[in-house]
Every structure is written in structure tokens, then in C-alpha cells.
Scaffold this motif. Structure first.
Motif, PDB file in Angstrom:
ATOM      1  N   LEU A   3      20.411  24.226  71.366  1.00 57.64           N
ATOM      2  CA  LEU A   3      19.593  25.428  71.526  1.00 57.64           C
ATOM      3  C   LEU A   3      18.405  25.132  72.444  1.00 57.64           C
ATOM      4  N   ILE A   4      17.740  24.024  72.230  1.00 58.42           N
ATOM      5  CA  ILE A   4      16.591  23.642  73.059  1.00 58.42           C
ATOM      6  C   ILE A   4      17.030  23.396  74.495  1.00 58.42           C
ATOM      7  N   ASP A   5      18.183  22.740  74.675  1.00 55.88           N
ATOM      8  CA  ASP A   5      18.699  22.488  76.022  1.00 55.88           C
ATOM      9  C   ASP A   5      18.931  23.791  76.784  1.00 55.88           C
ATOM     10  N   VAL A   6      19.566  24.750  76.126  1.00 54.02           N
ATOM     11  CA  VAL A   6      19.846  26.037  76.775  1.00 54.02           C
ATOM     12  C   VAL A   6      18.538  26.765  77.057  1.00 54.02           C
ATOM     13  N   TRP A   7      17.646  26.793  76.079  1.00 53.17           N
ATOM     14  CA  TRP A   7      16.363  27.479  76.207  1.00 53.17           C
ATOM     15  C   TRP A   7      15.515  26.872  77.329  1.00 53.17           C
ATOM     16  N   GLY A   8      15.645  25.575  77.523  1.00 52.48           N
ATOM     17  CA  GLY A   8      14.842  24.877  78.516  1.00 52.48           C
ATOM     18  C   GLY A   8      15.326  25.029  79.945  1.00 52.48           C
ATOM     19  N   ARG A  17      10.092  34.708  81.014  1.00 49.34           N
ATOM     20  CA  ARG A  17       8.755  34.978  81.550  1.00 49.34           C
ATOM     21  C   ARG A  17       8.680  36.337  82.227  1.00 49.34           C
ATOM     22  N   SER A  18       9.777  36.780  82.829  1.00 47.02           N
ATOM     23  CA  SER A  18       9.728  37.997  83.631  1.00 47.02           C
ATOM     24  C   SER A  18       9.942  39.276  82.825  1.00 47.02           C
ATOM     25  N   ASN A  19      10.481  39.175  81.623  1.00 43.50           N
ATOM     26  CA  ASN A  19      10.770  40.367  80.818  1.00 43.50           C
ATOM     27  C   ASN A  19      10.008  40.355  79.510  1.00 43.50           C
ATOM     28  N   ARG A  20       9.538  41.523  79.112  1.00 42.59           N
ATOM     29  CA  ARG A  20       8.895  41.648  77.802  1.00 42.59           C
ATOM     30  C   ARG A  20       9.939  41.781  76.711  1.00 42.59           C
ATOM     31  N   ARG A  21      10.978  42.524  76.984  1.00 46.31           N
ATOM     32  CA  ARG A  21      12.058  42.719  76.013  1.00 46.31           C
ATOM     33  C   ARG A  21      13.168  41.740  76.386  1.00 46.31           C
ATOM     34  N   ASN A  22      13.313  40.717  75.572  1.00 42.17           N
ATOM     35  CA  ASN A  22      14.204  39.613  75.907  1.00 42.17           C
ATOM     36  C   ASN A  22      15.484  39.572  75.091  1.00 42.17           C
ATOM     37  N   PHE A  23      15.852  40.670  74.453  1.00 43.61           N
ATOM     38  CA  PHE A  23      17.030  40.627  73.601  1.00 43.61           C
ATOM     39  C   PHE A  23      18.278  40.217  74.388  1.00 43.61           C
ATOM     40  N   ASP A  24      18.427  40.719  75.618  1.00 42.66           N
ATOM     41  CA  ASP A  24      19.581  40.341  76.439  1.00 42.66           C
ATOM     42  C   ASP A  24      19.569  38.850  76.752  1.00 42.66           C
ATOM     43  N   THR A  25      18.391  38.310  77.017  1.00 44.20           N
ATOM     44  CA  THR A  25      18.276  36.879  77.312  1.00 44.20           C
ATOM     45  C   THR A  25      18.660  36.058  76.091  1.00 44.20           C
ATOM     46  N   PHE A  26      18.233  36.490  74.911  1.00 43.49           N
ATOM     47  CA  PHE A  26      18.616  35.767  73.701  1.00 43.49           C
ATOM     48  C   PHE A  26      20.104  35.901  73.435  1.00 43.49           C
ATOM     49  N   GLY A  27      20.702  36.996  73.873  1.00 45.91           N
ATOM     50  CA  GLY A  27      22.152  37.147  73.803  1.00 45.91           C
ATOM     51  C   GLY A  27      22.848  36.112  74.669  1.00 45.91           C
ATOM     52  N   GLN A  28      22.300  35.875  75.868  1.00 47.13           N
ATOM     53  CA  GLN A  28      22.843  34.851  76.760  1.00 47.13           C
ATOM     54  C   GLN A  28      22.683  33.463  76.141  1.00 47.13           C
ATOM     55  N   ILE A  29      21.522  33.216  75.546  1.00 48.20           N
ATOM     56  CA  ILE A  29      21.283  31.928  74.885  1.00 48.20           C
ATOM     57  C   ILE A  29      22.301  31.752  73.763  1.00 48.20           C
ATOM     58  N   VAL A  33      25.068  28.776  73.325  1.00 48.47           N
ATOM     59  CA  VAL A  33      25.081  27.924  72.132  1.00 48.47           C
ATOM     60  C   VAL A  33      26.455  27.991  71.459  1.00 48.47           C
ATOM     61  N   ILE A  34      27.062  29.175  71.438  1.00 53.34           N
ATOM     62  CA  ILE A  34      28.402  29.336  70.869  1.00 53.34           C
ATOM     63  C   ILE A  34      29.406  28.498  71.659  1.00 53.34           C
ATOM     64  N   GLU A  35      29.252  28.489  72.998  1.00 54.46           N
ATOM     65  CA  GLU A  35      30.137  27.678  73.841  1.00 54.46           C
ATOM     66  C   GLU A  35      30.014  26.189  73.516  1.00 54.46           C
ATOM     67  N   ARG A  36      28.859  25.793  73.005  1.00 54.75           N
ATOM     68  CA  ARG A  36      28.635  24.392  72.632  1.00 54.75           C
ATOM     69  C   ARG A  36      29.035  24.111  71.188  1.00 54.75           C
ATOM     70  N   GLY A  37      29.645  25.105  70.520  1.00 47.20           N
ATOM     71  CA  GLY A  37      30.202  24.887  69.194  1.00 47.20           C
ATOM     72  C   GLY A  37      29.353  25.303  68.011  1.00 47.20           C
ATOM     73  N   HIS A  38      28.311  26.098  68.252  1.00 48.93           N
ATOM     74  CA  HIS A  38      27.428  26.548  67.162  1.00 48.93           C
ATOM     75  C   HIS A  38      27.554  28.051  67.001  1.00 48.93           C
ATOM     76  N   ASP A  39      27.588  28.526  65.768  1.00 56.69           N
ATOM     77  CA  ASP A  39      27.735  29.944  65.493  1.00 56.69           C
ATOM     78  C   ASP A  39      26.364  30.558  65.220  1.00 56.69           C
ATOM     79  N   ARG A  40      25.679  31.011  66.277  1.00 60.37           N
ATOM     80  CA  ARG A  40      24.358  31.611  66.140  1.00 60.37           C
ATOM     81  C   ARG A  40      24.293  32.884  66.962  1.00 60.37           C
ATOM     82  N   ASP A  41      23.781  33.962  66.353  1.00 58.09           N
ATOM     83  CA  ASP A  41      23.627  35.201  67.105  1.00 58.09           C
ATOM     84  C   ASP A  41      22.258  35.223  67.797  1.00 58.09           C
TER      85      ASP A  41
END
Length: 107
Positions: A3-8, A17-29, A33-41
Motif C-alpha cells: 500500500l505504501i509503495d503504491v501510495w508513494g 495533490r491536484s484533486n480535493r476529491r480523491n475517491f477515484d485515486t483511492f480506487g486506483q490505489i 494493491v489488489i494486483e499485488r494480492g491484497h483484498d482492500r477497497d
């Protein structure tokens, strides 16, 4: 760590930094993370990163106090690489050097 690797990643940080509403970005994160084998929404990723940022901020603030024993948090080194230059995580501290400007001294 995944998670930290992806976030970083610079692209992710730039989006956050560029968006106030980051729900889409967290969806990408979340997808990365799912691709790396973790089940997190997206919501779980956001909450966990918020907790990590808070723990880092508290440790960094404690370390800025003179004479305080060093504090750390889990993944401090990794978080510092991401958040170390972020002005929202650096505590506002002023240092009194004891020096005064010439104008204050009347000269």
C-alpha cells in the motif's frame, strides 16, 4: 508495504495533490494493491493511509521537540520518504536563535 509503495508513486502523489476529491485515486490505489494480492477497497486504503499519515505526523512532531527522546512509528522511514517534504506534515516550529535584527537594536 505494498500500500505504501503504491501510495508513494509520483503519479499517485501528483493526483492526490491536484484533486480535493480523491475517491477515484483511492480506487486506483485499491486496484494496484489488489494486483499485488491484497483484498482492500478504496475506503479501506484511504482509512489506512490516513492512519499511517497521522502516526507519522505525531512521531515527527515529537522528534521536533528539543530534549525529547526519539520517537518512531511503523514504516517511519518509508513514510518520511513520501511525506518528508510535504508542508502539511511538517510541524510549524520556530527557533529562537537569540539574535536580533540590527533594526531592533536601533542601528
Amino acid at each position: 508495504m505494498d500500500l505504501i509503495d503504491v501510495w508513494g508513486e509520483e503519479a499517485v502523489q501528483s493526483q492526490l495533490r491536484s484533486n480535493r476529491r480523491n475517491f477515484d485515486t483511492f480506487g486506483q490505489i485499491s486496484r494496484a494493491v489488489i494486483e499485488r494480492g491484497h483484498d482492500r477497497d478504496a475506503k479501506q486504503c484511504r482509512i489506512k493511509l490516513k492512519e499511517l499519515r497521522s502516526a507519522y505526523r505525531k512521531a515527527r512532531e515529537a522528534n521536533s521537540r528539543s530534549g525529547a527522546p526519539p520517537k518512531t512509528c511503523r514504516f517511519y522511514k518509508e513514510l518520511d520518504a513520501i511525506l518528508g517534504g510535504d508542508p502539511t506534515t511538517v510541524p510549524n516550529t520556530t527557533v529562537d536563535t537569540g539574535e536580533r535584527d540590527e533594526e531592533e537594536e536601533g542601528g
